[in-house]
Design an enzyme around this catalytic site. Sequence first.
Site, PDB file in Angstrom:
ATOM      1  CG  LEU A 151     -18.088 -53.003-110.365  1.00  0.00           C
ATOM      2  CD1 LEU A 151     -19.347 -52.607-111.129  1.00  0.00           C
ATOM      3  CD2 LEU A 151     -16.938 -52.088-110.724  1.00  0.00           C
ATOM      4  CG  ASP A 152     -15.926 -50.061-103.955  1.00  0.00           C
ATOM      5  OD1 ASP A 152     -15.364 -51.152-103.746  1.00  0.00           O
ATOM      6  OD2 ASP A 152     -15.343 -48.965-103.919  1.00  0.00           O
ATOM      7  NE  ARG A 153     -25.151 -52.415-100.151  1.00  0.00           N
ATOM      8  CZ  ARG A 153     -25.680 -52.699 -98.970  1.00  0.00           C
ATOM      9  NH1 ARG A 153     -24.894 -52.849 -97.915  1.00  0.00           N
ATOM     10  NH2 ARG A 153     -26.983 -52.839 -98.840  1.00  0.00           N
ATOM     11  NE  ARG A 257     -15.328 -45.033-102.429  1.00  0.00           N
ATOM     12  CZ  ARG A 257     -16.113 -45.778-101.659  1.00  0.00           C
ATOM     13  NH1 ARG A 257     -16.258 -47.081-101.905  1.00  0.00           N
ATOM     14  NH2 ARG A 257     -16.755 -45.236-100.646  1.00  0.00           N
TER      15      ARG A 257
END
Length: 331
Positions: A151-153, A257
């Site tokens: 997962l993205d930060r 995104r």
Amino acid sequence: MKNIIGANKSPPMPEVKFITVDADDAGQRLDNFLVRHLKGVPKTHIYRIIRSGEVRVNKGRAAADTRVNGGDVVRLPPTRTSERAAEKAEAMATTAPAREFPILLEDEHLLAIDKPAGVAVHGGSGVSFGVIEQLRRARPQAAFLELVHRLDRETSGILLLAKKRSALKNLQDQFRERETGKTYLALVIGQWPSNKKVLDKSLHKYLLPNGERRVKVVAKDDPDGMRSLTLVKVAQQLPGFSLLEVTIKTGRTHQIRVHLASEGFPIAGDDKYGDFEANKALLKQGLKRMFLHAWRLQLSHPASGESVVLNAALPDELQSFISTQSDSNKP
């Protein structure tokens, strides 16, 4: 003048290495395999030598997401690493503070946690440590603990880890074969059209001059593009915003995104692909992070094959922001 023999002797040049993949490493992505075997080598360099074809699997070129199999022979080109860099990579796991995270499901095969925003899943690229290093420190008795996906930060929500090599391979196969269902909650700026339900756009990864990773939409026939499929459902319309249930059928970097932003509906608080002026205003309204949350994950249990459905409720700060926006429209 004294002649000091060997005073200017250069260190030996690194040589090409060949590594045979063993059973424990079988099923890993090539980039992860290299990170493990090239300690101290920056990830940007690892991806560069993969793209250039200097890394070979069974004498052939391979992509970063290629899965290595037991018995494969991987060619590693000469790479220099300073002792300091190698020591830093080795020390990363031992300097991370021990930390547990909210558990959604755990048994002898897998661990599902609710990752908070602001925490990287692993160390590297300017991050000293992440979830995996902290969990390993908190669980020194664990013989095996590996990330199944990422997962993205700044994305919160469900993160899956494997506690056995067999579980890791099984779960990664499910992700690769698109047999899992991954649904996120995303708040976008604007009123998303309810009839826009499918985004089928190719994506291309590239690096900024400073080495930071970015992704953009490219034409479907672009040779560097990777087909990416996103399904969108409107969960709630708010004044100036839309709360979306977003299901990804492909797991590309920054897929949600970039897909949503490319339609003119950036995710609220997104500092890479978002509306930067709008984000400043949102910050004053209390939104201090990107509104993207890994909400639901459907999969087959790696041992029993039974259907498993995981859910992670919206974090309090995101639910509070939604409530504030809803209240602002009341008479």
